[in-house]
Design a protein around this motif. Structure first.
Motif, PDB file in Angstrom:
ATOM      1  N   VAL A 132      69.602 -38.130  81.984  1.00 18.18           N
ATOM      2  CA  VAL A 132      68.812 -38.879  82.958  1.00 18.18           C
ATOM      3  C   VAL A 132      68.610 -40.295  82.440  1.00 18.18           C
ATOM      4  O   VAL A 132      68.038 -40.506  81.370  1.00 18.18           O
ATOM      5  N   THR A 133      69.102 -41.276  83.208  1.00 18.04           N
ATOM      6  CA  THR A 133      68.925 -42.689  82.871  1.00 18.04           C
ATOM      7  C   THR A 133      68.301 -43.394  84.072  1.00 18.04           C
ATOM      8  O   THR A 133      68.150 -42.803  85.143  1.00 18.04           O
ATOM      9  N   ASP A 134      67.953 -44.674  83.903  1.00 20.54           N
ATOM     10  CA  ASP A 134      67.401 -45.439  85.022  1.00 20.54           C
ATOM     11  C   ASP A 134      68.421 -45.613  86.134  1.00 20.54           C
ATOM     12  O   ASP A 134      68.076 -45.692  87.310  1.00 20.54           O
ATOM     13  N   VAL A 149      77.952 -44.383  77.709  1.00 19.66           N
ATOM     14  CA  VAL A 149      76.511 -44.260  77.914  1.00 19.66           C
ATOM     15  C   VAL A 149      75.793 -44.942  76.760  1.00 19.66           C
ATOM     16  O   VAL A 149      75.993 -44.580  75.593  1.00 19.66           O
ATOM     17  N   ILE A 150      74.977 -45.935  77.066  1.00 17.93           N
ATOM     18  CA  ILE A 150      74.156 -46.597  76.061  1.00 17.93           C
ATOM     19  C   ILE A 150      72.990 -45.671  75.724  1.00 17.93           C
ATOM     20  O   ILE A 150      72.255 -45.233  76.616  1.00 17.93           O
ATOM     21  N   LEU A 151      72.819 -45.363  74.438  1.00 19.39           N
ATOM     22  CA  LEU A 151      71.802 -44.392  74.044  1.00 19.39           C
ATOM     23  C   LEU A 151      70.401 -44.827  74.475  1.00 19.39           C
ATOM     24  O   LEU A 151      69.589 -43.995  74.887  1.00 19.39           O
ATOM     25  N   ASN A 152      70.118 -46.114  74.408  1.00 25.59           N
ATOM     26  CA  ASN A 152      68.791 -46.594  74.806  1.00 25.59           C
ATOM     27  C   ASN A 152      68.515 -46.416  76.291  1.00 25.59           C
ATOM     28  O   ASN A 152      67.359 -46.484  76.721  1.00 25.59           O
ATOM     29  N   ASP A 153      69.563 -46.210  77.086  1.00 23.20           N
ATOM     30  CA  ASP A 153      69.384 -46.012  78.525  1.00 23.20           C
ATOM     31  C   ASP A 153      68.976 -44.579  78.869  1.00 23.20           C
ATOM     32  O   ASP A 153      68.496 -44.304  79.975  1.00 23.20           O
ATOM     33  N   ILE A 154      69.207 -43.650  77.938  1.00 21.29           N
ATOM     34  CA  ILE A 154      68.887 -42.237  78.202  1.00 21.29           C
ATOM     35  C   ILE A 154      67.383 -42.020  78.092  1.00 21.29           C
ATOM     36  O   ILE A 154      66.766 -42.370  77.088  1.00 21.29           O
ATOM     37  N   LYS A 155      66.796 -41.432  79.135  1.00 20.68           N
ATOM     38  CA  LYS A 155      65.364 -41.121  79.100  1.00 20.68           C
ATOM     39  C   LYS A 155      65.141 -39.707  78.566  1.00 20.68           C
ATOM     40  O   LYS A 155      64.304 -39.483  77.710  1.00 20.68           O
TER      41      LYS A 155
END
Length: 230
Positions: free
Chosen positions: A160-162, A142-148
């Motif tokens: 929750v990610t895109d 999981v890329i941390l920047n992808d996590i909302k």
């Protein structure tokens, strides 16, 4: 590195032939064999699997039926005696398609494709901060920047990610320790948000991706200070 593999085929002779190819391959590890799709679906709940060698023509539940029943299938190499299925196979995003009788050269080409795809999916990009989580018995990067945001769900939490919602067995307190404090903040007992994803906030809520997330009263000042440093 070995891809954990299973074989699903109603023919014992065919399973034996594929098992021999799998066991002789340096990048494969055979973890189970199944004679029908029902056994395979149940078995996938108990095994972490990277690759399925799946027969298309099986009684009652076909290989395609099994793929449709799996929410998050691993890589699949389909095996069939009918070349007519080739076009349909790639509608299911399979890694490759083997026609019986399977030749060693064609088998090795399929495995090479699966290994390459596995490495691409799991490649660690040093420019992107990431973590690995275990969801549905599979390790996921999981890329941390992808996590909302992260949401508490009893004994589980939801990332929750895109792209997807990823549910893992963890407490909020434990998972929070894996996150960089300068990027993520726990704003409520049930929510952690990615500070860079916040669009606006007031005394009661923050807005992320159009979703209103509750903000604890005692976290408002801490949130304002954290956002000033993002």
């Amino acid at each position: 590195m070995k891809l954990k593999s299973i074989i699903v085929d109603d023919s014992s002779m065919q399973r034996m032939a594929v098992a021999k190819l799998v066991n002789n391959h340096p990048h494969l590890a055979l973890v189970a064999e199944y004679s029908n799709a029902i056994e395979a679906k149940n078995g996938l709940k108990n095994h972490e699997v990277d690759l399925i060698f799946l027969d298309v023509e099986m009684p009652i539940i076909s290989g395609f039926d099994l793929l449709e029943a799996l929410e998050n299938p691993p890589q699949v190499i389909l095996i069939t005696g009918k070349p007519d299925y080739a076009l349909k196979a790639f509608d299911y995003d399979v890694t490759d398609y083997l026609h019986k009788p399977i030749t060693l050269a064609r088998f090795e080409a399929s495995v090479k494709r699966a290994v390459s795809k596995y490495e691409q999916i799991n490649r660690v990009d040093e420019d992107e901060e990431h973590i690995f989580v275990k969801s549905n018995l599979k390790k996921r990067k999981v890329i941390l920047n992808d996590i909302k945001w992260i949401e508490a769900l009893g004994d589980y939490i939801k990332l929750v990610t895109d792209e997807a919602n990823i549910v893992i067995l963890s407490t909020m307190k434990s998972f929070e320790k894996q996150l960089p404090a300068e990027k993520f903040l726990r704003i409520h007992k049930s929510y952690i948000v990615n500070l860079e994803k916040i669009e606006k906030f007031n005394s009661k809520n923050v807005e992320v991706g159009g979703r209103q997330i509750p903000l604890s009263r005692n976290k408002k000042t801490e949130l304002a200070e954290a956002l000033a440093n993002v």
